[in-house]
Design a protein around this motif. Structure first.
Motif, short mmCIF file in Angstrom:
data_model
loop_
_atom_site.label_atom_id
_atom_site.label_comp_id
_atom_site.label_asym_id
_atom_site.label_seq_id
_atom_site.Cartn_x
_atom_site.Cartn_y
_atom_site.Cartn_z
N HIS B 232 -8.33 -1.19 -1.48
CA HIS B 232 -8.64 -2.47 -2.10
C HIS B 232 -9.61 -2.33 -3.27
O HIS B 232 -9.94 -3.32 -3.93
CB HIS B 232 -9.19 -3.43 -1.04
N LYS B 299 -5.73 -11.70 8.09
CA LYS B 299 -5.84 -11.65 6.63
C LYS B 299 -4.94 -10.59 5.98
O LYS B 299 -4.64 -10.66 4.79
CB LYS B 299 -7.30 -11.42 6.22
N CYS B 300 -4.49 -9.61 6.78
CA CYS B 300 -3.59 -8.58 6.21
C CYS B 300 -2.27 -9.19 5.74
O CYS B 300 -1.63 -8.67 4.82
CB CYS B 300 -3.27 -7.51 7.25
N CYS B 303 -2.58 -10.02 2.14
CA CYS B 303 -3.40 -9.11 1.31
C CYS B 303 -2.52 -8.32 0.35
O CYS B 303 -1.52 -7.72 0.75
CB CYS B 303 -4.17 -8.16 2.21
N SER B 305 -3.17 -5.60 -0.96
CA SER B 305 -3.31 -4.15 -0.77
C SER B 305 -2.59 -3.64 0.48
O SER B 305 -2.70 -2.46 0.81
CB SER B 305 -4.79 -3.77 -0.68
N TYR B 306 -1.88 -4.53 1.17
CA TYR B 306 -1.32 -4.10 2.47
C TYR B 306 -0.42 -2.87 2.35
O TYR B 306 -0.46 -1.96 3.16
CB TYR B 306 -0.57 -5.23 3.18
N CYS B 309 -2.86 0.04 2.15
CA CYS B 309 -3.89 0.11 3.18
C CYS B 309 -3.32 0.06 4.60
O CYS B 309 -3.82 0.69 5.52
CB CYS B 309 -4.88 -1.03 2.96
N GLY B 311 -3.40 -2.17 6.82
CA GLY B 311 -4.29 -2.68 7.86
C GLY B 311 -5.50 -1.79 8.14
O GLY B 311 -6.29 -2.10 9.03
N GLY B 312 -5.64 -0.70 7.38
CA GLY B 312 -6.84 0.14 7.52
C GLY B 312 -6.73 1.19 8.61
O GLY B 312 -5.63 1.59 9.00
N PRO B 327 -6.63 -6.40 11.41
CA PRO B 327 -7.29 -5.83 10.24
C PRO B 327 -8.46 -4.94 10.66
O PRO B 327 -9.16 -5.23 11.62
CB PRO B 327 -7.82 -7.06 9.50
N ASP B 328 -8.63 -3.85 9.96
CA ASP B 328 -9.73 -2.92 10.18
C ASP B 328 -11.06 -3.67 10.11
O ASP B 328 -11.33 -4.35 9.11
CB ASP B 328 -9.64 -1.85 9.07
N CYS B 331 -13.07 -3.91 6.93
CA CYS B 331 -12.51 -4.55 5.73
C CYS B 331 -13.32 -5.77 5.30
O CYS B 331 -13.66 -6.62 6.12
CB CYS B 331 -11.06 -4.94 6.02
N VAL B 333 -12.31 -7.85 2.81
CA VAL B 333 -11.47 -8.80 2.07
C VAL B 333 -11.57 -10.19 2.69
O VAL B 333 -11.53 -10.32 3.91
CB VAL B 333 -10.00 -8.33 2.09
S1 SF4 Z 1 -7.39 -4.27 6.29
FE1 SF4 Z 1 -8.16 -5.52 4.60
S2 SF4 Z 1 -7.61 -4.38 2.71
FE2 SF4 Z 1 -6.38 -3.57 4.40
S3 SF4 Z 1 -4.47 -4.70 4.33
FE3 SF4 Z 1 -5.79 -5.77 5.79
S4 SF4 Z 1 -6.84 -7.31 4.57
FE4 SF4 Z 1 -5.98 -5.85 3.12
#
Ligand code: SF4
Ligand code: SF4
Lengths: 102, 333
Positions: B232, B299-300, B303, B305-306, B309, B311-312, B327-328, B331, B333
């Motif tokens: 991100h 929120k993923c 997002c 950046s999915y 990323c 989900g981290g 989500p991680d 994160c 975001v």
């Molecule tokens: S963990 Fe955060 S940066 Fe990664 S996809 Fe989900 S919302 Fe986006």
């Protein structure tokens, strides 16, 4: 001049994947699908099909013409076009330091 | 993602904890406190055969402290004779000049030394071992003198996130080939001590923005991060073949008793290296399948950046939320 691979670049031939791609290639374009994995300082890269074949042939026993010679028997394309593709690919990998002369 | 996984028919790397025994007791360690049986040296040699037969090229010994393994050099020599590329991570405490020469002769491709603060007292306190900073830097020196390529690993936490450039200074001083700035994992003691040492999402954001800008403008030193959440940040290299966490996609972890887990930070056993076929596990494990095909949640789902990323860090989502798809928690975001 003969072309060789930089020994610091690790590579693995994904033999089973090559078989699958070879089968696909019989009836469709699949040249973006590769089977050679390279690792350069921990980062993984994959060569496309033609790149993979060139990589395999850069074992220090052939120069550019030797490589073109082998591959023109494998790819049904204009030899001049093929030669220029091979040249471009080798030049790019030389710039990255993955291939070298000698 | 499915593409790369379908493409690699076996992993590229095995992270192998031969023992969880350690001479230290670090504040962030994932393996301290684990009591587990260990396979014999003979069995280890057969596992090396298996790894080599599966055409897996890289082994990285972790632990525990690998230098406490009595047959480490013999095991490594054997693995190298099977064309494996062997590396390890050590706290460096036992790595004197003779040991460095032994590691060179055994054929180690690289040896990584952990340093968690450039301030000796802070490093020693974090690692609960007086004199450990001095020994760790001496280890880097001894390895360089013996001609062994080194890497350096630093776990980013409250004690060092504002001062990461001092790691670069140490790495440069000892000609370290690669500096790993690891994110804080919440497994084992890292879980118990997370409130004291883990950064807040905002602090991670600040750290990654600064550290990535530093990396991109200092090409002389090779700095690596292993945190998918970085996707991100502007300037993130979007060309990586493997997106999100790499565990279970290019690597697997083996425990001292031979149990296989997707990575050292995930406590799910998916097989055993002594009794099972590694290729079968790699290609058919349900757990690996789920990790490779995560479903965005929260929120993923919205997002941008999915794709990069995914989900981290899967291990962290699982440890802190109980669901790999969440989500991680790092994160911002
Ligand atoms: S963990 Fe955060 S940066 Fe990664 S996809 Fe989900 S919302 Fe986006
Ligand atoms: S982090 Fe490494 S050195 Fe520290 S206690 Fe754990 S295994 Fe030992």
């Amino acid at each position: 001049m003969k072309i060789t691979r930089n020994e610091d670049i690790f590579f693995r031939k994904e033999a089973e994947t090559k078989k699958e791609v070879d089968e696909l290639l019989q009836d469709e374009e699949a040249d973006d699908k590769g089977y050679i994995t390279l690792i350069d300082s921990g980062t993984m890269h994959q060569l496309n099909y033609l790149g993979g074949r060139i990589w395999e042939l850069c074992d220090g026993s052939r120069n550019l013409f030797g490589i073109v010679d082998v591959l023109s028997g494998e790819f049904d394309v204009d030899e001049e076009d093929l030669k220029s593709d091979i040249e471009d690919f080798i030049e790019e990998l030389m710039q990255r330091g993955w291939l070298q002369y000698g | 993602m499915g593409k790369v996984v379908a493409y690699l028919k076996t992993p590229l790397t095995i992270n192998w904890s031969l023992s969880y025994s350690c001479n230290f007791s670090c504040s962030h360690c994932y393996s301290r406190g684990s009591n587990i049986s260990e396979v014999t040296t003979d069995e280890i040699m057969r596992v090396v055969d298996k790894i080599s037969a599966a055409k897996i090229p890289f082994i990285n010994f972790g632990g525990g402290e690998p230098l406490l393994i009595k047959d480490l050099l013999e095991i490594t020599k054997y693995a190298v004779s099977k064309n494996l590329n062997v590396s390890m991570n050590s706290n460096g405490f036992l790595l004197d000049k003779n040991m460095a020469i032994g590691l060179k002769d055994a054929g180690f491709a690289t040896v990584g030394i952990s340093i968690d603060s450039a301030v000796p007292e802070i490093h020693d306190t974090f690692r609960n071992m007086k004199g450990s900073f001095e020994k760790a830097t001496a280890a880097l020196q001894n390895l360089r003198d013996a001609g062994v390529k080194t890497t350096m690993s630093s776990v980013i936490s409250k004690i060092n996130h504002k001062d990461f450039q001092s790691f670069v200074t140490i790495a440069e001083k000892y000609d370290v080939s690669q500096l790993f700035l690891h994110n804080f994992k919440c497994t084992g003691k890292g879980f118990d001590n997370r409130e004291e040492f883990d950064l807040s999402p905002e602090e991670w954001k600040e750290f990654y923005i600064e550290a990535l800008a530093y990396k991109n403008s200092n090409k002389d030193i090779d700095i690596s991060f292993d945190d998918p959440v970085m996707a991100h940040v502007d300037g993130f290299d979007r060309n990586a073949l493997v997106k999100g966490s790499t565990c279970g996609k290019v690597s697997l972890h083996i425990r001292p008793n031979g149990d296989i887990t997707p990575c050292g930070f995930i406590d799910i056993v998916i097989g055993n290296i002594i009794t099972d076929d590694i290729k079968d596990i790699w290609n058919n494990s349900e757990v690996l399948g789920k990790m490779r095909n995560k479903t965005p949640q929260g929120k993923c789902t919205s997002c941008a950046s999915y794709e990069e990323c995914v989900g981290g860090c899967t291990a962290r989502s699982l440890a802190l939320t109980g669901d790999i798809n969440n989500p991680d928690p790092h994160c911002w975001v």
